[in-house]
Design a protein around this motif. Structure first.
Motif, PDB file in Angstrom:
ATOM      1  N   VAL A 140       0.836  -1.201   0.000  1.00  4.16           N
ATOM      2  CA  VAL A 140       0.000   0.000   0.000  1.00  4.16           C
ATOM      3  C   VAL A 140       0.871   1.252   0.000  1.00  4.16           C
ATOM      4  CG1 VAL A 140      -1.724   1.307   1.301  1.00  4.16           C
ATOM      5  CG2 VAL A 140      -1.875  -1.188   1.197  1.00  4.16           C
ATOM      6  N   ASP A 141       0.720   2.085  -1.047  1.00  2.84           N
ATOM      7  CA  ASP A 141       1.461   3.348  -1.088  1.00  2.84           C
ATOM      8  C   ASP A 141       0.574   4.545  -1.427  1.00  2.84           C
ATOM      9  OD1 ASP A 141       0.975   2.959  -3.806  1.00  2.84           O
ATOM     10  OD2 ASP A 141       3.035   3.348  -4.431  1.00  2.84           O
ATOM     11  N   LEU A 142      -0.736   4.310  -1.587  1.00  4.92           N
ATOM     12  CA  LEU A 142      -1.640   5.343  -2.080  1.00  4.92           C
ATOM     13  C   LEU A 142      -2.968   5.304  -1.336  1.00  4.92           C
ATOM     14  CD1 LEU A 142      -2.559   7.387  -4.379  1.00  4.92           C
ATOM     15  CD2 LEU A 142      -3.182   5.355  -5.714  1.00  4.92           C
ATOM     16  N   VAL A 143      -3.494   6.494  -1.032  1.00  6.32           N
ATOM     17  CA  VAL A 143      -4.860   6.644  -0.522  1.00  6.32           C
ATOM     18  C   VAL A 143      -5.655   7.361  -1.604  1.00  6.32           C
ATOM     19  CG1 VAL A 143      -6.333   7.806   1.153  1.00  6.32           C
ATOM     20  CG2 VAL A 143      -4.232   6.769   1.914  1.00  6.32           C
ATOM     21  N   VAL A 144      -6.849   6.857  -1.889  1.00  4.11           N
ATOM     22  CA  VAL A 144      -7.732   7.508  -2.850  1.00  4.11           C
ATOM     23  C   VAL A 144      -8.949   8.047  -2.098  1.00  4.11           C
ATOM     24  CG1 VAL A 144      -9.076   7.285  -4.966  1.00  4.11           C
ATOM     25  CG2 VAL A 144      -6.976   5.943  -4.686  1.00  4.11           C
ATOM     26  N   ILE A 145      -9.189   9.345  -2.258  1.00 10.17           N
ATOM     27  CA  ILE A 145     -10.320  10.002  -1.598  1.00 10.17           C
ATOM     28  C   ILE A 145     -11.511  10.014  -2.555  1.00 10.17           C
ATOM     29  CG2 ILE A 145     -11.145  12.103  -0.468  1.00 10.17           C
ATOM     30  CD1 ILE A 145      -8.799  10.739   0.988  1.00 10.17           C
ATOM     31  N   SER A 147      -3.829   0.556  -3.167  1.00  9.74           N
ATOM     32  CA  SER A 147      -4.434   1.718  -2.511  1.00  9.74           C
ATOM     33  C   SER A 147      -5.450   1.379  -1.432  1.00  9.74           C
ATOM     34  CB  SER A 147      -5.097   2.614  -3.558  1.00  9.74           C
ATOM     35  OG  SER A 147      -6.200   1.946  -4.151  1.00  9.74           O
ATOM     36  N   ILE A 148      -5.675   2.390  -0.587  1.00 10.49           N
ATOM     37  CA  ILE A 148      -6.736   2.385   0.423  1.00 10.49           C
ATOM     38  C   ILE A 148      -7.791   3.369  -0.055  1.00 10.49           C
ATOM     39  CG2 ILE A 148      -7.347   3.010   2.799  1.00 10.49           C
ATOM     40  CD1 ILE A 148      -4.412   2.334   3.546  1.00 10.49           C
ATOM     41  N   GLY A 149      -9.044   2.942  -0.101  1.00  4.58           N
ATOM     42  CA  GLY A 149     -10.135   3.822  -0.506  1.00  4.58           C
ATOM     43  C   GLY A 149     -10.839   4.403   0.705  1.00  4.58           C
ATOM     44  N   ILE A 150     -10.969   5.725   0.738  1.00  6.24           N
ATOM     45  CA  ILE A 150     -11.698   6.408   1.808  1.00  6.24           C
ATOM     46  C   ILE A 150     -12.862   7.159   1.183  1.00  6.24           C
ATOM     47  CG2 ILE A 150     -11.621   8.131   3.645  1.00  6.24           C
ATOM     48  CD1 ILE A 150      -8.659   7.545   3.974  1.00  6.24           C
ATOM     49  N   GLU A 151     -14.054   6.852   1.638  1.00  5.06           N
ATOM     50  CA  GLU A 151     -15.291   7.463   1.136  1.00  5.06           C
ATOM     51  C   GLU A 151     -15.811   8.475   2.150  1.00  5.06           C
ATOM     52  OE1 GLU A 151     -17.132   6.795  -1.656  1.00  5.06           O
ATOM     53  OE2 GLU A 151     -16.326   4.908  -2.430  1.00  5.06           O
TER      54      GLU A 151
END
Length: 196
Positions: free
Chosen positions: A29-34, A93-97
């Motif tokens: 994991v190297d990315l967060v997607v908003i 990535s990690i998805g944050i809603e």
């Protein structure tokens, strides 16, 4: 840098199919997607998340975390699982809603592309606290992007097939990028830097 934020409490409520999602090491994991939910409330976002869209695997589309308008944080998928939230970027990535109505209910209508709901301060504070916590727990995490940065596909408008509209616009124009980037040690992944 905003003042210290309160200790973050996360409500863990994993999706029924969560164990069927592909496993991955945290080091990947190297990315967060908003994202924003583009739905009226958390209950409807949960309903959409539980919907099975991929019969072969028995899974659907969902972020890892959801931040409601009141600042409450809910986890639907563990970081060690690949959630389906951004085409082409899920494995890393990690998805944050963020709960926000966006263009609901006419997402792809040419005459309804305005996103006019601001993000409450308490919701952004909770997001910043979550990003800081995720950074501490995932040492490889170094980048952040909006869904609209990574999915720039245009599709025919639902109300006028002669017009094209963005498939994704979230988190949209009300998202306070400058505030968030000042508060966390993450670099925004620009579209020009994204892989083909």
């Amino acid at each position: 840098m905003p003042p210290d934020l309160p200790l973050l409490h996360i409500h863990v409520d994993l999706l029924p199919y969560e164990a069927r999602l592909d496993a991955r090491p945290r080091e990947q994991v190297d990315l967060v997607v908003i994202h924003c939910t583009e739905l009226p409330d958390l209950a409807m976002a949960r309903q959409y998340g539980e919907e099975v869209l991929y019969p072969t695997s028995g899974t659907g589309n969902s972020g890892h975390y959801y931040v409601d308008r009141d600042g409450s944080v809910h986890q639907y998928v563990s970081v060690e699982r690949v959630a389906h939230h951004t085409r082409g970027y899920n494995p890393r990535s990690i998805g944050i809603e963020l709960v926000n109505r966006g263009r609901y209910p006419d997402w792809l209508a040419a005459g309804h592309q305005t996103m006019d709901e601001p993000y409450p301060a308490v919701q952004i504070d909770a997001l910043i606290a979550l990003l800081r916590q995720l950074g501490a727990e995932n040492p490889g995490l170094r980048m952040i992007a909006g869904h609209e940065d990574l999915d720039t596909t245009e599709v025919e408008a639902s109300d006028d097939p002669s017009r094209m509209v963005p498939r994704k616009r979230d988190p949209g124009p009300w998202f306070p990028w400058a505030q968030v980037l000042r508060a966390v040690p993450l670099e925004r992944l620009q579209p020009s830097l994204t892989p083909p």
